[in-house]
Every structure is written in C-alpha cells, then in structure tokens.
Design a protein around this motif. Structure first.
Motif, PDB file in Angstrom:
ATOM      1  N   UNK A 127       0.842  -1.193   0.000  1.00 48.45           N
ATOM      2  CA  UNK A 127       0.000   0.000   0.000  1.00 48.45           C
ATOM      3  C   UNK A 127       0.881   1.248   0.000  1.00 48.45           C
ATOM      4  N   UNK A 128       1.940   1.229   0.811  1.00 47.42           N
ATOM      5  CA  UNK A 128       2.845   2.374   0.869  1.00 47.42           C
ATOM      6  C   UNK A 128       3.499   2.648  -0.470  1.00 47.42           C
ATOM      7  N   UNK A 129       3.825   1.580  -1.197  1.00 53.12           N
ATOM      8  CA  UNK A 129       4.449   1.783  -2.495  1.00 53.12           C
ATOM      9  C   UNK A 129       3.502   2.440  -3.488  1.00 53.12           C
ATOM     10  N   UNK A 130       2.195   2.215  -3.335  1.00 53.95           N
ATOM     11  CA  UNK A 130       1.238   2.911  -4.188  1.00 53.95           C
ATOM     12  C   UNK A 130       1.302   4.403  -3.913  1.00 53.95           C
ATOM     13  N   UNK A 131       1.377   4.733  -2.630  1.00 55.57           N
ATOM     14  CA  UNK A 131       1.453   6.145  -2.273  1.00 55.57           C
ATOM     15  C   UNK A 131       2.694   6.763  -2.902  1.00 55.57           C
ATOM     16  N   UNK A 132       3.789   6.003  -2.904  1.00 58.18           N
ATOM     17  CA  UNK A 132       5.033   6.470  -3.502  1.00 58.18           C
ATOM     18  C   UNK A 132       4.989   6.392  -5.033  1.00 58.18           C
ATOM     19  N   UNK A 133       3.816   6.026  -5.585  1.00 59.76           N
ATOM     20  CA  UNK A 133       3.660   5.979  -7.030  1.00 59.76           C
ATOM     21  C   UNK A 133       4.592   4.957  -7.654  1.00 59.76           C
ATOM     22  N   UNK A 134       4.966   3.982  -6.861  1.00 60.13           N
ATOM     23  CA  UNK A 134       5.944   2.992  -7.286  1.00 60.13           C
ATOM     24  C   UNK A 134       5.178   1.677  -7.231  1.00 60.13           C
TER      25      UNK A 134
END
Lengths: 293, 293
Positions: A127-134
């Motif tokens: 989920x955090x990586x989505x926030x990082x657009x990654x």
C-alpha cells in the motif's frame, strides 16, 4: 438510456489473454506462475469465489492450488504455513480467502505474506508503495476499477474524480492511484456532509460502499463515468451501489453489476500473479548473480 | 485582518515539554531515546536544519548524535552503516539529512532504515500503515500540519478540506491522516483545472507546493483555516506558499511562516523518537518474554 455500458467481461477476457502469453514466456524460463489460496474452516461463503479464481487462473496461464485448513488451526500455525509458502520457490503468490475465524485477524496474516508474493496487494508496504507511485502489486479491486476508467476516452490529467467510500483496500488506494495519474481526487464517506455536492462536480465517480441505491442519477454530472464497485444481494439478485436505471439516464458510461468491476478484479489478481513471478525472478537472479556468495 | 495567527512555536513548546516527561520515564526503564542523524558530503545546506534538530532534541529529552560521512562513500557502505544502526540497541531513530549526493538515491536509504527506527516516517510500510489508519511513525511534516489543525475549535468529522500539493511525504499523507479523522478531502496539484474552485469550497486548506503567493485571499472561504507548509526564500526573507496579507483578511485562522508548521515539525520528529523508543521497548520485551528462546 444515454450511458454506454462498460463491458467488464470483455476487458477481463483481453487481460486474461495477455496474461496467458506472459505466463507462457515466464514458464519457458523456468518460472511458471503459481498461486496458493488459503481458506480456513467452513468455506461455503468463499467457495464460489475460489472456484471463479481457479477458472480465471486456468485461462490466464496461472497454476492454482486451493488449500483449506481446519477451523481449529491456531494463528501461530497459520503464520508458520505462510512462512513456509514464502520460502517455497514453487509458490509465487498467496491469496488469503475471507472470511476467517474470529481468532485469526486478517491483518496479521496479510503482514506475514512476503511483499513479493502479496498478489492481493494487501501488505502495508504494498500500500505504501502505491502512495510512492511505485506500483508493484496493488490491491486488485482498486487497480481493476482504475483500469476500467483507463479504457474510456477521458484524459486523466486534471480530471475531477469523486471516490465514495474510504476503505483501506478499495477507496483509499483508488484515490492514490488516480492522484498518481494526475486526477484531482475527492474522497467522500459516511461522515461527508453532502456527497451529492462532490459527486455532481465530478467527471468520474467511483462508489465502493456496499449500499444498494446509494448513488442516483441526480447525483451525477451529465456525461460522467460511473464505476460501481459495490456488490449487494437484493431480493436474490446481485446489484451494485448505484441505482442503475436513473444513473444510466445521466451518466456517459456506467459499469453493470455483475459483469463490470468483478471480472476485471479477478483478471487483475492473475496479472499480479504474473507480475509477482517476474519480480521474484529478478530478485532470484540478483541474489545468485554474485558468484562469490 | 480578521484571521487569528496560529502560534506554531507555542504548540511546539508544549509538545517538547510533554515529550521530555515521556523520555524521562523511558530513560528510567533503561530506554533513553536517542537519535542519529546521517549527512553526506558538504553539509552547508543542511547544517542550520541539523543544529535546530539538535537543539530541539535537547529540550525534548532526546539524545542526538550528528554524523557526517564523506562525499565519496558508496551506496553499499552507507546501507551497511544503516544496518549497523538498525542492529544497535543504543540507537532508537535514524534521520537521513537531505540533500544527498547524486549517487545515493534517498529512497534506497529510507527503505534500509528499520521501520521501528524510521522516525521520519518515510519507509513504504510506515506510509502504508497510515493508509491502514494504524499510525505508528508518520511523516513529520504531514503529522505536524494535521496536529495544528487539531488545535483549532473545528469538528474534523465531515469537515471539507482541500490539500494543495500531492507529494508523497507531505500532501498525500496529510490527505490520509485527515480521511482517518473523518474529513472529506480533495487533493489538488499542478494538473488540477481550478484549484480555486476546490479551495473556496473548503473549511480548511493545506498548501505544500513551494510557490510563494500561490494561495490568495480570494481563493478562500471566509473563516476557513489555512495551514501553510511552504518554505520559500524571497528577497532574503522566508515566506510560505500563501500571500499572507490577503489570506489573513479572509481566513479565520492562518499559520505564519516562519513560526507555524516548521517548529511543530521538529517537535513531531522528537515525538516520533519517543514513540519509536516505546515501540522498540515493547518489541524487545516480546522477544525476550519467551524464556525458551
């Protein structure tokens, strides 16, 4: 009716066929994508869902093994099972079927799945990586809903979008995915004063709440896209969160329920399986590239 | 001028004093909170910032060690340093000062900090936990901006909030934090067609873009709260992203720059240091509770 009905089944069929090609390429390199589904206790509630995943896996070039554990299994045993699957090179993705018995908190299990095998995209770091657009492995339903919007002839940059529902696994990830694509996003929920004020200003509306009839035609801007993620049973029929008839009079595009987001979600799970396998292959190669160990 | 000026320094002083009490309690149990700051190469750009952190640490009951590594250090060596600090029980939090030399990508370093020592709240799993509303260590600036809003006599449930700027470490986390508190949040950015349309509808506006004068009084609803996170140098003066004079005529509350979000951000870093220490203590105790090893 003015709205074009979005063909979720057709979009899913296209995705499955592309997936099967990619899966074949991976298999030729020794990396046949393979999923393991975990359910616990009485599986009646999940059975239809699992069978549907199994069928979609077959037509997507993904091997699928459904495992069921007795209701009496402890949390520690189940986490042990997951650690075993994490360490098993023949397993590329792990699906945790819900509902689970009360003594097994789903979040604990989700965190125990290795992020590279997290095909449902539920691990906090996924989920955090989505926030990082990654975006590596995103939550399937959210990714599917956004994929559907992408098939429409709308420019996502600057698009005004309202998301109704702010669950961690659907509403919020849809919001970040859309922000990453350049949309201006408003997230509404049960505490929002006037959902209609926000939905009427939007070029596209996503609804994922679980309340039949929540969105009506008068809440939409004429010509807007409506992506309905709700799945509700009413009088023996499956319906979404939108009042289909009144919305279809106003919207420019609308997803049907069933046959809209649902099939694309399962196809996205298989796409994640292929992507997870590819990530694991890269990870394996990097680890073994250093011959000095 | 109608707006009340929010006293960031006063809020920060209160936080430091509460922190110092908590830090003392932890120290009595053998867990004196301690931060290590890592900078690389020429530190002129970061020096003022580090000195400020050091001073705030002292008045917050947190020990602070500033380390500087030569410009020539490799990525691998630096990751090795971080792994060493992760394993060191005398270190409870790691701060990575920016800017870093071009050969050291900041994200790689952020991922190498153990999530329990991630006092800046930058690790993907820290960010993911915010989305899951399971706030452990949040990104300091975002947490500070939201803390400031919480000091105002506004009911956050249902509050219409517009966030201008969608960076991964400020704008987006502010949005999730506010969603978790029940606000209806719209996130605007450089691709948004009309920022004013969204900001004028909001009861509170957060701006974090880095453009002086971006928000003017005519873009605000009368009586709204304006939290200005921008830090810009204009004609030798530090200013925010808001045109202070015109905004102060319309807003109900406004943060000054400097003296608004800035001091609260550094106080939040120290709060994270205390929280990280507490989490590590719990983790240590759980690991050693099992006497069978």
């Amino acid at each position: 009716m003015r709205a074009a009905i979005i063909d979720g089944k057709g979009i899913a069929a296209q995705m499955r066929s592309e997936n099967a090609t990619e899966a074949r390429e991976l298999a030729e390199q020794g990396w046949q994508p393979r999923l393991v589904s975990i359910s616990v206790g009485d599986t009646a509630a999940a059975e239809l869902y699992v069978r549907n995943q199994q069928k979609t896996a077959e037509s997507s070039g993904v091997e699928f093994e459904a495992r069921n554990y007795p209701e009496t299994i402890s949390m520690e045993q189940l986490v042990g099972v997951l650690h075993g699957l994490n360490a098993d090179p023949r397993v590329n993705g792990i699906i945790i079927q819900r509902p689970l018995p009360a003594h097994i908190p789903v979040k604990t299990l989700q965190k125990a799945v290795h992020p590279l095998k997290d095909v449902e995209g539920m691990h906090p770091s996924s989920i955090g990586n989505i926030v990082y657009n990654d975006l590596a492995l995103g939550p399937c339903t959210a990714v599917a809903a956004v994929e559907i919007l992408k098939t429409l002839p709308l420019k996502l940059e600057g698009l005004d979008v309202t998301v109704i529902g702010h669950s961690e696994i659907v509403g919020k990830p849809i919001a970040f995915l859309l922000m990453g694509l350049g949309a201006t996003v408003t997230v509404c929920h049960h505490m929002t004063r006037s959902v209609a004020m926000h939905s009427r200003a939007a070029d596209a509306v996503f609804v994922a709440v679980g309340k039949p009839g929540l969105v009506t035609g008068d809440m939409l801007k004429p010509g807007a896209a409506l992506i309905d993620i709700g799945i509700n049973r009413v009088d023996g029929k499956t319906v979404g969160d939108a009042d289909f008839d009144s919305c279809a009079e106003v919207a420019g595009w609308i997803t049907p329920v069933p046959g809209g987001v649902g099939p694309v979600t399962v196809a996205t799970l298989m796409k994640n399986a292929v992507l997870a396998t590819r990530l694991q292959m890269a990870h394996y190669r990097a680890a073994f590239a250093n011959t000095e160990a």
